[in-house]
Design an enzyme around this catalytic site. Structure first.
Site, PDB file in Angstrom:
ATOM      1  N   ASP A 230       0.845  -1.196   0.000  1.00  0.00           N
ATOM      2  CA  ASP A 230       0.000   0.000   0.000  1.00  0.00           C
ATOM      3  C   ASP A 230       0.885   1.253   0.000  1.00  0.00           C
ATOM      4  O   ASP A 230       1.575   1.525   0.985  1.00  0.00           O
ATOM      5  CB  ASP A 230      -0.902  -0.017   1.247  1.00  0.00           C
ATOM      6  N   ASP A 231       0.889   1.965  -1.102  1.00  0.00           N
ATOM      7  CA  ASP A 231       1.638   3.231  -1.240  1.00  0.00           C
ATOM      8  C   ASP A 231       3.150   3.043  -1.354  1.00  0.00           C
ATOM      9  O   ASP A 231       3.911   3.961  -1.050  1.00  0.00           O
ATOM     10  CB  ASP A 231       1.345   4.207  -0.087  1.00  0.00           C
TER      11      ASP A 231
ATOM     12  N   CYS B 293      -6.287   3.983  -3.547  1.00  0.00           N
ATOM     13  CA  CYS B 293      -6.408   2.661  -2.909  1.00  0.00           C
ATOM     14  C   CYS B 293      -7.579   1.810  -3.377  1.00  0.00           C
ATOM     15  O   CYS B 293      -7.403   0.696  -3.840  1.00  0.00           O
ATOM     16  CB  CYS B 293      -6.545   2.838  -1.403  1.00  0.00           C
TER      17      CYS B 293
ATOM     18  N   ARG C  93      -7.515  -1.483  -6.097  1.00  0.00           N
ATOM     19  CA  ARG C  93      -7.866  -2.837  -5.653  1.00  0.00           C
ATOM     20  C   ARG C  93      -9.004  -3.396  -6.516  1.00  0.00           C
ATOM     21  O   ARG C  93      -9.044  -4.588  -6.845  1.00  0.00           O
ATOM     22  CB  ARG C  93      -8.256  -2.831  -4.163  1.00  0.00           C
TER      23      ARG C  93
ATOM     24  N   LYS D  54      -5.359  -5.868   3.594  1.00  0.00           N
ATOM     25  CA  LYS D  54      -6.350  -4.787   3.509  1.00  0.00           C
ATOM     26  C   LYS D  54      -7.349  -5.000   2.367  1.00  0.00           C
ATOM     27  O   LYS D  54      -6.966  -5.198   1.229  1.00  0.00           O
ATOM     28  CB  LYS D  54      -5.594  -3.478   3.292  1.00  0.00           C
TER      29      LYS D  54
ATOM     30  N   HIS E  36     -10.707  -2.896   1.603  1.00  0.00           N
ATOM     31  CA  HIS E  36     -11.010  -1.547   1.085  1.00  0.00           C
ATOM     32  C   HIS E  36     -11.926  -1.523  -0.138  1.00  0.00           C
ATOM     33  O   HIS E  36     -11.807  -0.668  -1.014  1.00  0.00           O
ATOM     34  CB  HIS E  36      -9.722  -0.755   0.785  1.00  0.00           C
TER      35      HIS E  36
ATOM     36  N   SER F 141      -8.336   1.514   5.020  1.00  0.00           N
ATOM     37  CA  SER F 141      -6.959   1.969   5.253  1.00  0.00           C
ATOM     38  C   SER F 141      -6.628   2.068   6.735  1.00  0.00           C
ATOM     39  O   SER F 141      -7.491   2.391   7.562  1.00  0.00           O
ATOM     40  CB  SER F 141      -6.733   3.335   4.604  1.00  0.00           C
TER      41      SER F 141
ATOM     42  N   HIS G 285       1.710   2.344   3.970  1.00  0.00           N
ATOM     43  CA  HIS G 285       0.739   3.425   4.143  1.00  0.00           C
ATOM     44  C   HIS G 285       0.893   3.983   5.564  1.00  0.00           C
ATOM     45  O   HIS G 285       1.105   3.218   6.501  1.00  0.00           O
ATOM     46  CB  HIS G 285      -0.665   2.833   3.949  1.00  0.00           C
TER      47      HIS G 285
ATOM     48  N   ASP H 259      -0.249  -0.814  -4.778  1.00  0.00           N
ATOM     49  CA  ASP H 259      -1.568  -0.345  -5.222  1.00  0.00           C
ATOM     50  C   ASP H 259      -1.521   1.020  -5.910  1.00  0.00           C
ATOM     51  O   ASP H 259      -2.408   1.368  -6.681  1.00  0.00           O
ATOM     52  CB  ASP H 259      -2.563  -0.303  -4.047  1.00  0.00           C
ATOM     53  N   ASN H 260      -0.512   1.810  -5.559  1.00  0.00           N
ATOM     54  CA  ASN H 260      -0.345   3.141  -6.180  1.00  0.00           C
ATOM     55  C   ASN H 260       1.009   3.678  -5.759  1.00  0.00           C
ATOM     56  O   ASN H 260       1.725   3.055  -4.970  1.00  0.00           O
ATOM     57  CB  ASN H 260      -1.479   4.104  -5.781  1.00  0.00           C
TER      58      ASN H 260
ATOM     59  N   LYS I  16       1.182   9.281  -5.395  1.00  0.00           N
ATOM     60  CA  LYS I  16      -0.203   8.842  -5.162  1.00  0.00           C
ATOM     61  C   LYS I  16      -1.210   9.957  -5.440  1.00  0.00           C
ATOM     62  O   LYS I  16      -0.985  11.121  -5.104  1.00  0.00           O
ATOM     63  CB  LYS I  16      -0.303   8.417  -3.701  1.00  0.00           C
TER      64      LYS I  16
END
Ligand code: MG
Length: 444
Positions: free
Chosen positions: A38-39, A78, A82, A131, A133, A157, A216, A267-268, A288
């Protein structure tokens, strides 16, 4: 066996299991593992040029597998990213433009066919540790109702916590087992469940999805990870690297590494407005939330001993959308044909060849708007946005870049290439029209 029967058997095996791997039998269906950070930014791993974060296990994954240099997430945010990974569809098709908050009334639509549901159709055991989301306000939105046999994780998140939000639950299956869990334990807990799942399912095909909550913010490294020169951000990335190492080690120890595709990505891009708490997109612009390269181009590492040639650098463009098609093909299926599924099967790329050039373009979207398109090396922005508030080209639009020559999007060349601008504008407007005319699953 007569010649006629032999030919028939060969034909059947081609039709059933696809032409790329006709030797596959159901018992040999490969396991699929997707590790989704994540991130994590394009520049945050040793193998992608970070000078102080140590990622020896991911280095080994690169050395034994394939490193993509043009790999994209389906969105710079996010929830939407996904959705793209789990349905193979651009987020604009779902209405998931940005992120869901804990009170958001929407979630994964029951008519979507998730990657996990696709794998179940092929007889796979499925699990997700990390996660979600993609909706939490109704049980039908949650992982167990969307194809996963097992789930441990957070529903959204890890920064959606008190005092701003009432509560963040840690969920096992459909049950909340803890409120506001100690996040320093999460990476380890997800890894341990993943390792346990692999050991339990080693004799049957499985799909394992590990979307780590880190890096994240808030950055919450485990107790054993407090030494990174890059500070807490480095600590959480180094713990993820440990987790990847545990998963690879387990696959090898169980003797199933050669029948398992592992794909590692993010994810980004990095959340750069968090300053030292955010990651790095390396030589790419922004991060992001933007459709500049730093928002959507991410590390992408594929590992499959014996199938993927060791130490390959893959410069062809690919994305998380492609993993959906690829997983369906690997399990002897075709991606659903009653809806638009974007992306394509990238097994030919993983096996060292080229993919059929059926979709030679990639769309960048944000907030359910198309912002840019890439075809070959060319990227055209029709709109830009940055969480930093910066407008890098003083309002000029459209903007054209040659990403092969200029991956950092520094040298704007639209005035010199009017024909390419016109061609890419045409691609965007025809895509916008197609999306508008197709049925979607979000107007409920
Ligand atoms: Mg993210």
């Amino acid at each position: 066996m007569s010649i006629k029967k032999t030919i028939l058997a060969i034909l059947v095996s081609f039709v059933t299991f696809g032409c790329s791997k006709p030797e596959n039998s159901p018992a040999e269906k490969p396991n699929i593992v997707i590790i989704f950070c994540d991130d994590l930014g394009y520049g945050d791993l040793t193998s992608y040029g970070h000078p102080t974060i140590k990622t020896p296990n991911l280095d080994r994954m690169v050395n034994e597998g394939m490193k993509f240099t043009n790999f994209y997430s389906g969105s710079p945010a996010c929830t939407a990213s996904r959705y793209a990974l789990l349905t193979g569809r651009y987020p604009i098709r779902s209405g998931f433009g940005w992120v869901l908050v804990p009170s958001s009334p929407r979630g994964m639509h029951p008519q979507e066919i998730t990657l996990a549901e696709g794998m179940k159709q092929a007889g796979y055991s499925t699990a997700m540790f990390g996660k979600w989301h993609l909706g939490v306000t109704k049980t039908e939105y949650m992982p167990l109702q969307n194809g996963f046999d097992e789930f441990l994780g957070l529903p959204y998140s890890n920064d959606m916590i008190p005092p701003k939000w009432k509560d963040i639950p840690l969920i096992d299956g459909n049950d909340t087992i803890e409120h506001n869990p100690d996040q320093t334990k999460l990476t380890k807990a997800y890894t341990e469940r993943a390792v346990d799942f692999i050991k339990r399912k080693k004799n049957e095909p499985f799909f394992l999805y590990v979307p780590y909550a880190m890096p994240h913010v808030p950055l919450m490294p485990g107790d054993d990870f407090n030494n990174s020169e890059r500070g807490k951000y480095g600590d959480v990335v180094e713990e993820i690297d440990w987790g990847v190492g545990e998963i690879m080690k387990t696959l090898k120890a169980q003797g199933i590494a050669e029948n398992t595709l592992v794909f590692f990505t993010s994810d980004n891009g990095p959340w750069i407005i968090k300053n030292e708490q955010g990651g790095s997109s390396g030589l790419l612009r922004d991060g992001k939330g933007s459709t500049w390269e730093g928002g959507m181009r991410v590390p992408g590492i594929a590992w499959w001993p014996g199938t993927i040639k060791e130490g390959t650098i893959q410069m062809e463009r690919a994305s998380t959308l492609d993993l959906y098609h690829t997983a369906f093909e690997l399990t002897g299926q075709k991606a659903p044909s009653d809806r638009t599924v974007d992306g394509r099967n990238i097994m030919p790329l993983l096996e060292g060849g080229k993919t059929e050039d059926i979709k030679p373009y990639f769309y960048y979207g944000l907030n359910n708007k198309l912002m840019a398109v890439r075809k070959g090396p060319w990227k055209l922005h029709i709109e830009t946005y940055s969480q930093t508030g910066k407008d890098y080209f003083n309002g000029k639009l459209p903007l054209l870049f040659n990403l092969s020559i200029d991956p950092s999007e520094q040298y704007e060349v639209s005035d010199d290439n009017p024909d390419i601008v016109a061609e890419l504008q045409q691609l965007i407007s025809s895509h916008q029209k197609r999306v508008a005319s197709e049925p979607n699953f979000f107007d409920r």
